[in-house]
Design a protein around this motif. Structure first.
Motif, PDB file in Angstrom:
ATOM      1  N   GLN A 263       0.828  -1.208   0.000  1.00 37.91           N
ATOM      2  CA  GLN A 263       0.000   0.000   0.000  1.00 37.91           C
ATOM      3  C   GLN A 263       0.859   1.254   0.000  1.00 37.91           C
ATOM      4  O   GLN A 263       0.580   2.215  -0.724  1.00 37.91           O
ATOM      5  CB  GLN A 263      -0.931   0.006   1.214  1.00 37.91           C
ATOM      6  N   HIS A 264       1.909   1.238   0.810  1.00 41.62           N
ATOM      7  CA  HIS A 264       2.822   2.384   0.837  1.00 41.62           C
ATOM      8  C   HIS A 264       3.413   2.631  -0.542  1.00 41.62           C
ATOM      9  O   HIS A 264       3.442   3.772  -1.034  1.00 41.62           O
ATOM     10  CB  HIS A 264       3.934   2.152   1.855  1.00 41.62           C
ATOM     11  N   ASP A 265       3.887   1.572  -1.169  1.00 37.32           N
ATOM     12  CA  ASP A 265       4.518   1.714  -2.476  1.00 37.32           C
ATOM     13  C   ASP A 265       3.531   2.228  -3.518  1.00 37.32           C
ATOM     14  O   ASP A 265       3.876   3.082  -4.350  1.00 37.32           O
ATOM     15  CB  ASP A 265       5.094   0.374  -2.937  1.00 37.32           C
ATOM     16  N   ALA A 266       2.309   1.717  -3.467  1.00 38.03           N
ATOM     17  CA  ALA A 266       1.311   2.122  -4.464  1.00 38.03           C
ATOM     18  C   ALA A 266       0.965   3.598  -4.334  1.00 38.03           C
ATOM     19  O   ALA A 266       0.999   4.348  -5.317  1.00 38.03           O
ATOM     20  CB  ALA A 266       0.054   1.269  -4.319  1.00 38.03           C
ATOM     21  N   TYR A 267       0.631   4.033  -3.116  1.00 36.24           N
ATOM     22  CA  TYR A 267       0.195   5.417  -2.955  1.00 36.24           C
ATOM     23  C   TYR A 267       1.353   6.419  -2.985  1.00 36.24           C
ATOM     24  O   TYR A 267       1.118   7.613  -3.183  1.00 36.24           O
ATOM     25  CB  TYR A 267      -0.620   5.564  -1.673  1.00 36.24           C
ATOM     26  N   ARG A 268       2.570   5.944  -2.813  1.00 37.25           N
ATOM     27  CA  ARG A 268       3.724   6.835  -2.964  1.00 37.25           C
ATOM     28  C   ARG A 268       4.208   6.913  -4.403  1.00 37.25           C
ATOM     29  O   ARG A 268       5.135   7.663  -4.709  1.00 37.25           O
ATOM     30  CB  ARG A 268       4.866   6.359  -2.065  1.00 37.25           C
ATOM     31  N   SER A 269       3.595   6.141  -5.280  1.00 37.59           N
ATOM     32  CA  SER A 269       3.985   6.162  -6.686  1.00 37.59           C
ATOM     33  C   SER A 269       3.172   7.212  -7.435  1.00 37.59           C
ATOM     34  O   SER A 269       2.356   7.933  -6.847  1.00 37.59           O
ATOM     35  CB  SER A 269       3.794   4.776  -7.308  1.00 37.59           C
TER      36      SER A 269
ATOM     37  N   ALA B 191      -5.258  16.972  -0.204  1.00 38.01           N
ATOM     38  CA  ALA B 191      -4.741  15.908   0.664  1.00 38.01           C
ATOM     39  C   ALA B 191      -3.953  14.871  -0.132  1.00 38.01           C
ATOM     40  O   ALA B 191      -2.883  14.429   0.305  1.00 38.01           O
ATOM     41  CB  ALA B 191      -5.885  15.242   1.421  1.00 38.01           C
ATOM     42  N   THR B 192      -4.466  14.458  -1.283  1.00 36.92           N
ATOM     43  CA  THR B 192      -3.724  13.466  -2.067  1.00 36.92           C
ATOM     44  C   THR B 192      -2.430  14.050  -2.621  1.00 36.92           C
ATOM     45  O   THR B 192      -1.448  13.323  -2.785  1.00 36.92           O
ATOM     46  CB  THR B 192      -4.587  12.916  -3.218  1.00 36.92           C
ATOM     47  N   THR B 193      -2.408  15.344  -2.873  1.00 30.48           N
ATOM     48  CA  THR B 193      -1.159  15.973  -3.311  1.00 30.48           C
ATOM     49  C   THR B 193      -0.119  15.955  -2.201  1.00 30.48           C
ATOM     50  O   THR B 193       1.079  15.799  -2.453  1.00 30.48           O
ATOM     51  CB  THR B 193      -1.420  17.420  -3.772  1.00 30.48           C
ATOM     52  N   VAL B 194      -0.581  16.090  -0.977  1.00 26.24           N
ATOM     53  CA  VAL B 194       0.347  16.021   0.161  1.00 26.24           C
ATOM     54  C   VAL B 194       0.839  14.588   0.376  1.00 26.24           C
ATOM     55  O   VAL B 194       2.043  14.357   0.570  1.00 26.24           O
ATOM     56  CB  VAL B 194      -0.332  16.549   1.443  1.00 26.24           C
ATOM     57  N   PHE B 195      -0.067  13.624   0.306  1.00 26.84           N
ATOM     58  CA  PHE B 195       0.283  12.266   0.742  1.00 26.84           C
ATOM     59  C   PHE B 195       0.660  11.319  -0.389  1.00 26.84           C
ATOM     60  O   PHE B 195       1.392  10.351  -0.150  1.00 26.84           O
ATOM     61  CB  PHE B 195      -0.885  11.675   1.538  1.00 26.84           C
TER      62      PHE B 195
ATOM     63  N   GLY C 271       2.091   9.940  -4.268  1.00 29.65           N
ATOM     64  CA  GLY C 271       3.375  10.065  -4.956  1.00 29.65           C
ATOM     65  C   GLY C 271       3.433  11.110  -6.037  1.00 29.65           C
ATOM     66  O   GLY C 271       4.525  11.569  -6.406  1.00 29.65           O
ATOM     67  N   HIS C 272       2.284  11.533  -6.577  1.00 32.47           N
ATOM     68  CA  HIS C 272       2.324  12.602  -7.576  1.00 32.47           C
ATOM     69  C   HIS C 272       2.575  13.957  -6.933  1.00 32.47           C
ATOM     70  O   HIS C 272       2.737  14.963  -7.639  1.00 32.47           O
ATOM     71  CB  HIS C 272       1.015  12.630  -8.379  1.00 32.47           C
ATOM     72  N   GLY C 273       2.578  13.975  -5.578  1.00 34.45           N
ATOM     73  CA  GLY C 273       2.862  15.202  -4.838  1.00 34.45           C
ATOM     74  C   GLY C 273       4.055  15.014  -3.913  1.00 34.45           C
ATOM     75  O   GLY C 273       5.149  14.672  -4.353  1.00 34.45           O
ATOM     76  N   LEU C 274       3.833  15.200  -2.621  1.00 34.59           N
ATOM     77  CA  LEU C 274       4.919  15.106  -1.645  1.00 34.59           C
ATOM     78  C   LEU C 274       5.225  13.676  -1.227  1.00 34.59           C
ATOM     79  O   LEU C 274       6.281  13.416  -0.641  1.00 34.59           O
ATOM     80  CB  LEU C 274       4.575  15.943  -0.404  1.00 34.59           C
ATOM     81  N   GLY C 275       4.306  12.748  -1.462  1.00 36.42           N
ATOM     82  CA  GLY C 275       4.566  11.344  -1.154  1.00 36.42           C
ATOM     83  C   GLY C 275       4.730  11.040   0.320  1.00 36.42           C
ATOM     84  O   GLY C 275       5.542  10.190   0.694  1.00 36.42           O
ATOM     85  N   LEU C 276       3.919  11.685   1.180  1.00 35.57           N
ATOM     86  CA  LEU C 276       4.057  11.499   2.626  1.00 35.57           C
ATOM     87  C   LEU C 276       3.176  10.378   3.171  1.00 35.57           C
ATOM     88  O   LEU C 276       3.054  10.232   4.393  1.00 35.57           O
ATOM     89  CB  LEU C 276       3.714  12.808   3.357  1.00 35.57           C
ATOM     90  N   PHE C 277       2.581   9.571   2.313  1.00 36.81           N
ATOM     91  CA  PHE C 277       1.699   8.506   2.759  1.00 36.81           C
ATOM     92  C   PHE C 277       2.445   7.541   3.691  1.00 36.81           C
ATOM     93  O   PHE C 277       3.512   7.029   3.364  1.00 36.81           O
ATOM     94  CB  PHE C 277       1.160   7.728   1.556  1.00 36.81           C
TER      95      PHE C 277
END
Length: 410
Positions: A191-197, A340-344, A346-352
């Motif tokens: 999940q981390h890898d997916a949402y940080r991508s 929020a998705t831009t913050v968390f 991967g297309h943004g800051l990738g802080l998920f």
């Protein structure tokens, strides 16, 4: 009282409450934006839930979890009554316009859920809204009775699922734990890898997460909960609660009594889960019933408090900004997801998965600030929010005016 007979101030009360709901929803949604999906149900996942972590979670749970989603659903139901009366006053068929509104909202929700954030509520509201609309002419007493009946369905489901867990064979139970409660380290890492991508890489996780909401939560629990709340909202509008028609003393008395019964019930749920060690058997369904039953009461206390402030003329600048958010609620809801998705993601800051609960609250405050500034600024120049404009265009079949012609009210 008929919604069409309400004064501007009473309609404004709906806008203020809607803006209040948009802000309040984020306090809990921030967890779903920033953490693996199972962590929303199981707050002990990946952390000890002690010290400041526990208290931040507990405050959010007691004061916000399901409370502002309940308010938003109730206001949605109230809005259906208002829109139907306006359609009838204009000589238009309310069913035709409502069907088009819900169809377009469902489309927006699908794009939101599968393209931006899996936790979308718009698709669920559109589907349930078609059912709820059939009850719009019912009396207050019938609406409340039906609301209680539908709201009780998740209680029955929760008790049944708890019984099923108790008799479920070991391998099946462990598989359910891994899927919905305590995923293994490799599943969390995935999940981390997916949402940080990037955006396309997120689809592998976002699509099944959204599908779980639509195919599992909607028909078994969330749809019934939302239907009950929408009908309660219709009753609250007809009874004058949401319009500010009650005397001040009645709002004070109702708010105090609601908090006095609702807060201890929600807190009892925390104590129950703590005492049972946050085991899935007791916590996934049975442990959430305390909040399910207490949330409408706490929501009612919030509503009474907000309307007391409004009726007393307090905090006028803040209420004006909340009103602006309420008038652009759909646009602000989607803007919240984009921010929020831009913050968390991967297309943004990738802080998920990399932000603790203290930082989550700071991000909430940041998003609130953006909405409180942007919504009034937008309405100084335009008649409605951009997504509301597209929505109305689709419903009416003709392009509505967007740019404000007269001097702004705000």
């Amino acid at each position: 009282m008929s919604a069409s007979a309400s004064s501007t101030a009473r309609i404004d009360s709906l806008d203020v409450l809607r803006g209040f709901a948009i802000l309040g929803i984020l306090v809990m949604n921030i967890q779903a934006f920033s953490m693996v999906s199972q962590a929303y149900l199981n707050p002990t996942l990946g952390e000890s839930l002690t010290g400041s972590d526990f208290w931040l979670w507990a405050i959010a749970h007691v004061g916000f979890d399901s409370k502002f989603l309940a308010l938003f659903a109730a206001l949605f139901g109230a809005g259906m009554v208002v829109m139907a009366e306006r359609s009838e006053a204009d000589g238009a068929g309310p069913w035709r316009q409502h069907t088009r509104r819900m169809a377009i909202l469902a489309l927006i929700g699908m794009v939101h859920a599968y393209g931006i954030w899996y936790g979308d509520i718009l698709f669920i509201y559109a589907v349930v809204g078609m059912v709820a609309f059939t009850f719009r002419r019912a009396s207050i007493h019938r609406l409340l009775a039906l609301a209680a009946l539908f709201y009780a369905v998740p209680v029955v489901m929760g008790l049944a699922m708890t019984g099923l867990f108790l008799i479920m064979p070991g391998p099946g139970y462990e598989a359910t734990v891994a899927a919905y409660w305590q995923p293994p380290a490799e599943a969390i890492a995935a999940q981390h890898d997916a949402y940080r991508s990037g955006w396309l890489g997120q689809m592998a996780q976002r699509v099944p997460d959204a599908a779980t909401m639509h195919l599992l939560a909607l028909p078994t629990e969330e749809g019934w909960r939302v239907l009950g709340l929408m009908l309660a909202g219709m009753a609250a509008l007809k009874g004058g609660l949401l319009t500010g028609a009650w005397p001040l003393r009645r709002y004070v008395r109702t708010g105090v009594l609601s908090a006095a019964f609702g807060l201890p019930l929600v807190i009892a749920g925390i104590l129950f889960n703590q005492a049972t060690g946050w085991e899935m058997t007791t916590s996934l369904y049975l442990g959430t019933l305390f909040n399910h039953l207490g949330a409408p009461l706490v929501t009612l206390a919030w509503v009474c408090g907000a309307l007391i402030v409004l009726k007393q003329g307090l905090w006028a600048p803040l209420l004006a900004r909340l009103r602006a958010i309420g008038r652009t609620a759909l646009s602000c809801y989607l803007l919240t997801s984009l921010l929020a998705t831009t913050v968390f993601y991967g297309h943004g800051l990738g802080l998920f998965g990399r932000v603790d609960r203290i930082d989550q609250i700071l991000i909430v405050l940041g998003v609130w600030t953006v909405l409180l500034v942007v919504a009034p600024a937008w309405l100084r120049r335009f008649e409605m929010g951009p997504v509301e404009w597209l929505w109305r265009w689709g419903v009416k079949g003709e392009q509505p005016a967007l740019r404000r012609q007269a001097a702004p009210i705000l």
